[in-house]
Design a protein around this motif. Structure first.
Motif, PDB file in Angstrom:
ATOM      1  N   ALA A 181       0.835  -1.210   0.000  1.00 42.44           N
ATOM      2  CA  ALA A 181       0.000   0.000   0.000  1.00 42.44           C
ATOM      3  C   ALA A 181       0.866   1.255   0.000  1.00 42.44           C
ATOM      4  O   ALA A 181       1.954   1.280   0.593  1.00 42.44           O
ATOM      5  N   TYR A 182       0.365   2.279  -0.689  1.00 42.09           N
ATOM      6  CA  TYR A 182       0.958   3.613  -0.678  1.00 42.09           C
ATOM      7  C   TYR A 182      -0.133   4.603  -0.271  1.00 42.09           C
ATOM      8  O   TYR A 182      -1.301   4.425  -0.618  1.00 42.09           O
ATOM      9  N   TYR A 183       0.291   5.662   0.429  1.00 40.32           N
ATOM     10  CA  TYR A 183      -0.638   6.755   0.723  1.00 40.32           C
ATOM     11  C   TYR A 183       0.063   8.066   0.393  1.00 40.32           C
ATOM     12  O   TYR A 183       1.101   8.401   0.983  1.00 40.32           O
TER      13      TYR A 183
ATOM     14  N   TRP B 285      -4.957   6.756  -1.604  1.00 46.02           N
ATOM     15  CA  TRP B 285      -4.415   5.440  -1.301  1.00 46.02           C
ATOM     16  C   TRP B 285      -4.270   4.645  -2.591  1.00 46.02           C
ATOM     17  O   TRP B 285      -5.141   4.698  -3.454  1.00 46.02           O
ATOM     18  N   LYS B 286      -3.172   3.893  -2.686  1.00 43.60           N
ATOM     19  CA  LYS B 286      -2.968   2.952  -3.788  1.00 43.60           C
ATOM     20  C   LYS B 286      -2.709   1.584  -3.173  1.00 43.60           C
ATOM     21  O   LYS B 286      -1.683   1.381  -2.503  1.00 43.60           O
ATOM     22  N   LEU B 287      -3.625   0.653  -3.393  1.00 37.87           N
ATOM     23  CA  LEU B 287      -3.521  -0.690  -2.836  1.00 37.87           C
ATOM     24  C   LEU B 287      -3.180  -1.666  -3.959  1.00 37.87           C
ATOM     25  O   LEU B 287      -3.818  -1.647  -5.018  1.00 37.87           O
ATOM     26  N   ILE B 288      -2.186  -2.534  -3.717  1.00 36.13           N
ATOM     27  CA  ILE B 288      -1.658  -3.382  -4.777  1.00 36.13           C
ATOM     28  C   ILE B 288      -1.618  -4.854  -4.345  1.00 36.13           C
ATOM     29  O   ILE B 288      -1.175  -5.164  -3.242  1.00 36.13           O
ATOM     30  N   ASN B 289      -2.095  -5.717  -5.232  1.00 35.08           N
ATOM     31  CA  ASN B 289      -2.013  -7.177  -5.097  1.00 35.08           C
ATOM     32  C   ASN B 289      -2.864  -7.740  -3.956  1.00 35.08           C
ATOM     33  O   ASN B 289      -2.748  -7.327  -2.805  1.00 35.08           O
ATOM     34  N   ASN B 290      -3.697  -8.709  -4.325  1.00 35.38           N
ATOM     35  CA  ASN B 290      -4.584  -9.382  -3.375  1.00 35.38           C
ATOM     36  C   ASN B 290      -5.382  -8.383  -2.535  1.00 35.38           C
ATOM     37  O   ASN B 290      -5.458  -8.492  -1.308  1.00 35.38           O
ATOM     38  N   VAL B 291      -5.947  -7.418  -3.228  1.00 28.69           N
ATOM     39  CA  VAL B 291      -6.766  -6.411  -2.540  1.00 28.69           C
ATOM     40  C   VAL B 291      -8.136  -7.015  -2.253  1.00 28.69           C
ATOM     41  O   VAL B 291      -8.824  -7.469  -3.175  1.00 28.69           O
ATOM     42  N   GLU B 292      -8.508  -7.015  -0.993  1.00 30.94           N
ATOM     43  CA  GLU B 292      -9.783  -7.579  -0.578  1.00 30.94           C
ATOM     44  C   GLU B 292     -10.512  -6.586   0.321  1.00 30.94           C
ATOM     45  O   GLU B 292      -9.926  -6.072   1.273  1.00 30.94           O
ATOM     46  N   ILE B 293     -11.775  -6.340  -0.011  1.00 34.49           N
ATOM     47  CA  ILE B 293     -12.577  -5.385   0.759  1.00 34.49           C
ATOM     48  C   ILE B 293     -13.928  -6.007   1.091  1.00 34.49           C
ATOM     49  O   ILE B 293     -14.560  -6.622   0.222  1.00 34.49           O
TER      50      ILE B 293
ATOM     51  N   TYR C 119      -7.609   2.188  -6.106  1.00 32.98           N
ATOM     52  CA  TYR C 119      -7.308   3.550  -5.671  1.00 32.98           C
ATOM     53  C   TYR C 119      -8.452   4.055  -4.793  1.00 32.98           C
ATOM     54  O   TYR C 119      -9.626   3.849  -5.117  1.00 32.98           O
ATOM     55  N   TRP C 120      -8.085   4.732  -3.720  1.00 31.16           N
ATOM     56  CA  TRP C 120      -9.070   5.288  -2.783  1.00 31.16           C
ATOM     57  C   TRP C 120      -8.782   6.776  -2.672  1.00 31.16           C
ATOM     58  O   TRP C 120      -7.840   7.197  -2.021  1.00 31.16           O
ATOM     59  N   ASP C 121      -9.580   7.589  -3.319  1.00 29.68           N
ATOM     60  CA  ASP C 121      -9.375   9.036  -3.400  1.00 29.68           C
ATOM     61  C   ASP C 121     -10.200   9.734  -2.338  1.00 29.68           C
ATOM     62  O   ASP C 121     -11.422   9.825  -2.445  1.00 29.68           O
ATOM     63  N   GLY C 122      -9.523  10.248  -1.307  1.00 32.14           N
ATOM     64  CA  GLY C 122     -10.216  10.918  -0.215  1.00 32.14           C
ATOM     65  C   GLY C 122     -10.783  12.274  -0.606  1.00 32.14           C
ATOM     66  O   GLY C 122     -11.824  12.682  -0.090  1.00 32.14           O
ATOM     67  N   LYS C 123     -10.118  12.982  -1.505  1.00 26.76           N
ATOM     68  CA  LYS C 123     -10.612  14.295  -1.927  1.00 26.76           C
ATOM     69  C   LYS C 123     -11.849  14.184  -2.800  1.00 26.76           C
ATOM     70  O   LYS C 123     -12.754  15.012  -2.722  1.00 26.76           O
ATOM     71  N   GLU C 124     -11.878  13.174  -3.651  1.00 28.83           N
ATOM     72  CA  GLU C 124     -13.011  12.992  -4.560  1.00 28.83           C
ATOM     73  C   GLU C 124     -14.087  12.080  -3.967  1.00 28.83           C
ATOM     74  O   GLU C 124     -15.125  11.857  -4.603  1.00 28.83           O
TER      75      GLU C 124
END
Length: 204
Positions: free
Chosen positions: A113-115, A122-130, A144-149
């Motif tokens: 993950a990157y923030y 947020w950028k989530l990579i590989n085996n992303v499960e929600i 991708y998880w865009d907090g501003k948008e």
């Protein structure tokens, strides 16, 4: 008046001692000047040099005075001097959202993950499960998880398990709660008992 005589051998010692001291001093100076000096140059690359490293992270995040989230990670690196400051979770990230009774009502998991702080992205990579608050399960290789948008999106293969069916497609967009979403380039809608065994390749 009788002058005191200096013995010859003493006089000779004085004469030879002074040049000897001078020679030793010159030799010492020469050896020092020839001494090899090593210098180490440290190059600081703000894009790839972290400013903080934390291991075995487990932190609670509050919202309006209420504990609503918990983040867990094996390693957390901060790059606060980068042109675009960011956090990096190289060994994965696990997030939980709590209700008012501190029960987990939604979860997010990813291998990497990157923030990006300025973008609130947020950028989530590989085996992303929600898992959302409705109990639906999302699986993809990139998210991708865009907090501003106030939106979550991906352009990769997405698999969504609902109560009675499974949706698959390439790309999707959702609100932050993952309760209202659109699946692009749908590749199928299957009854829950006929779930396809699609493999989601890791994101490179």
């Amino acid at each position: 008046m009788c002058k005191e005589r200096i013995p010859y051998n003493m006089k000779n010692n004085n004469i030879t001692t002074i040049p000897l001291i001078v020679v030793m001093f010159l030799l010492l100076s020469a050896s020092c000047s020839k001494e090899k000096q090593e210098t180490v140059e440290v190059v600081f690359d703000p894009e790839n040099t972290y400013t903080m490293r934390t291991l075995d992270v487990s932190t609670l995040v509050s919202d309006s005075g209420m504990t609503r989230y918990r983040a867990t990670a094996k390693e957390w690196l901060m790059f606060s001097k980068a042109a675009e400051p960011y956090w990096y979770f190289p060994e994965g990230l696990y997030l939980e959202r709590f209700d008012s009774l501190f029960n987990a009502e939604a979860t997010v998991k990813a291998d990497t993950a990157y923030y990006y702080q300025k973008k609130e992205l947020w950028k989530l990579i590989n085996n992303v499960e929600i898992q959302n608050m409705k109990g639906e399960f999302f699986e993809t290789s990139l998210l991708y998880w865009d907090g501003k948008e106030d939106k979550i999106y991906s352009d990769k293969f997405i698999r969504i398990v609902q109560k009675d069916q499974v949706l698959t497609g390439i790309g999707f967009e959702s609100n932050q709660n993952m309760t209202k979403y659109i699946v692009y380039e749908s590749t199928g809608v299957f009854p829950i008992n006929e779930t396809p065994k699609d493999s989601i390749p890791p994101e490179e």
